[in-house]
Write a protein that holds these residues in place. Structure first.
Motif, mmCIF file in Angstrom:
data_model
loop_
_atom_site.group_PDB
_atom_site.id
_atom_site.type_symbol
_atom_site.label_atom_id
_atom_site.label_comp_id
_atom_site.label_asym_id
_atom_site.label_seq_id
_atom_site.Cartn_x
_atom_site.Cartn_y
_atom_site.Cartn_z
ATOM 1 N N ILE A 155 0.689 -1.228 0.048
ATOM 2 C CA ILE A 155 0.175 0.134 0.066
ATOM 3 C C ILE A 155 1.030 1.207 -0.070
ATOM 4 C CG2 ILE A 155 -1.809 1.361 1.094
ATOM 5 C CD1 ILE A 155 -2.628 -1.510 2.643
ATOM 6 N N SER A 232 -8.300 2.957 -6.810
ATOM 7 C CA SER A 232 -8.195 1.551 -6.506
ATOM 8 C C SER A 232 -8.260 0.845 -7.698
ATOM 9 C CB SER A 232 -9.010 0.960 -5.481
ATOM 10 O OG SER A 232 -10.166 0.977 -5.836
ATOM 11 N N HIS A 235 -4.996 1.907 -9.853
ATOM 12 C CA HIS A 235 -3.803 1.494 -9.276
ATOM 13 C C HIS A 235 -3.624 0.254 -8.509
ATOM 14 C CE1 HIS A 235 -2.058 5.552 -10.509
ATOM 15 N NE2 HIS A 235 -3.322 6.250 -9.846
ATOM 16 N N TYR A 236 -4.774 -0.320 -8.295
ATOM 17 C CA TYR A 236 -4.687 -1.530 -7.540
ATOM 18 C C TYR A 236 -5.578 -2.771 -8.107
ATOM 19 C CZ TYR A 236 -2.608 1.325 -3.822
ATOM 20 O OH TYR A 236 -1.700 2.027 -2.896
ATOM 21 N N GLN A 239 -4.224 -6.061 -6.677
ATOM 22 C CA GLN A 239 -4.244 -6.199 -5.306
ATOM 23 C C GLN A 239 -5.763 -6.426 -5.013
ATOM 24 O OE1 GLN A 239 -1.251 -4.911 -2.576
ATOM 25 N NE2 GLN A 239 -0.434 -3.519 -4.160
ATOM 26 N N LEU A 242 -7.706 -4.687 -1.936
ATOM 27 C CA LEU A 242 -8.081 -3.236 -2.122
ATOM 28 C C LEU A 242 -8.928 -2.673 -3.037
ATOM 29 C CD1 LEU A 242 -4.612 -1.506 -1.371
ATOM 30 C CD2 LEU A 242 -6.437 -1.659 0.073
ATOM 31 N N TYR A 243 -8.740 -3.532 -4.425
ATOM 32 C CA TYR A 243 -9.696 -3.277 -5.428
ATOM 33 C C TYR A 243 -11.022 -3.651 -5.284
ATOM 34 C CZ TYR A 243 -11.147 -3.761 -10.433
ATOM 35 O OH TYR A 243 -11.867 -3.764 -11.682
#
Length: 322
Positions: A155, A232, A235-236, A239, A242-243
């Motif tokens: 993170i 999210s 950029h995520y 992951q 978090l997504y």
């Protein structure tokens, strides 16, 4: 593995959720004095004779809260023994018991002695922390078999600041909502989202300030979570915790805002009022889980992680050659 503990943790979490909703129901129906100024007895009796709907609601809430205290104590001791090696277990066990006892004491004090509305509004927030601790303890128990692992989660600093700030802010929003209920300001503004006639005017009294202040706070958290969901998604993607977590958070906060609006439009429909409390409980539990993830973050950027992986690969290749 630990199947009985898993089932027990789920049951305890659901009972804690019932405590939260029961407290909201007591406030919404003005049943706080259903048993008079008597605690733990009801009207000074173990088996009250004069039965009313307020008495039933208040007494049921006390029974559920008492059951929750026993279940949480057992869960804390059981999880301490079984998964005490996980660093978060003992902290969460202590938090769950401490805040549940604090919630019970504040509830008893509210019955025995008159309390300020601003003090009573703390009751729901304290219960919410205990619920979040039990909820996280349940997630830890389900992690024992390593079916889902978040230890490798990365993170960045920006997301970390947002998670901490938003969780603290959400607690403030919870307090303003509880204050609306305890000051009986729920229907002081008959329109939504504005207070009267759909036009913007400054509040005229304390109750309108409380109601509109809560609406403004709720609007900010709605936009904030929407922004973090977009962040999210951008950029995520790799992951998933978090997504999907932020997508779920946005869905929950959308339902919460909608339930709050419908409460006003339906002149305090009790089912939507309880749904409103339910959604904020889910949201705070999810934000608390994000905080838990921060304690596992290795404080490396994705680029650093990739670089370290590449260096390890090079060193392994050199070792094989030699």
């Amino acid at each position: 593995m630990h199947r009985k503990l898993k089932w027990f943790s789920v049951i305890t979490t659901l009972v804690m959720l019932a405590v939260l909703l029961g407290g909201a129901l007591v406030t919404k129906t003005d049943s706080g004095m259903g048993c008079g100024r008597s605690w733990p007895l009801c009207n000074g009796e173990w088996f009250p004779k004069d039965i009313s709907s307020e008495l039933i609601i208040e007494l049921a809430h006390r029974l559920v809260s008492g059951s929750a205290a026993i279940l949480v104590l057992i869960l804390a001791i059981w999880s301490w023994k079984v998964i005490g090696h996980k660093k978060e277990t003992k902290t969460l066990a202590i938090l769950s018991i401490t805040f549940l006892m604090l919630q019970a004491l504040i509830g008893a004090a509210a019955v025995l002695w008159p309390q300020s509305k601003f003090v009573l509004a703390l009751h729901f927030g304290i219960s919410l922390i205990s619920f979040a601790a039990v909820f996280l303890l349940t997630l830890l128990i389900f992690e024992v078999d390593q079916r889902f692992d978040t230890r490798s989660l990365v993170i960045d600093g920006r997301m970390k600041k947002h998670i901490i700030s938003l969780t603290i802010y959400s607690y403030a929003v919870v307090y303003t909502g509880a204050l609306v209920r305890h000051t009986e300001a729920s229907l002081v503004c008959r329109d939504w989202p504005m207070c009267t006639n759909g036009s913007f005017t400054l509040p005229n009294n304390m109750y309108e300030w409380i109601q509109m202040g809560h609406r403004l706070a709720a609007g900010i958290i709605f936009l904030w979570i929407g922004y973090l969901m977009m962040l999210s998604i951008k950029h995520y993607k790799h992951q998933k915790v978090l997504y999907w977590g932020w997508i779920m958070a946005f869905v929950i906060v959308t339902h919460q805002v909608a339930a709050g609006a419908i409460v006003v439009m339906t002149s305090l429909n009790i089912y939507f009022a309880l749904a409103h409390a339910l959604f904020i409980s889910f949201l705070f539990g999810l934000l608390s889980y994000f905080l838990l993830l921060l304690t596992r973050n290795n404080n490396k950027t994705a680029e650093e992680t990739i670089e370290n992986t590449s260096n390890s690969t090079v060193k392994s290749s050199e070792a094989i050659i030699h």
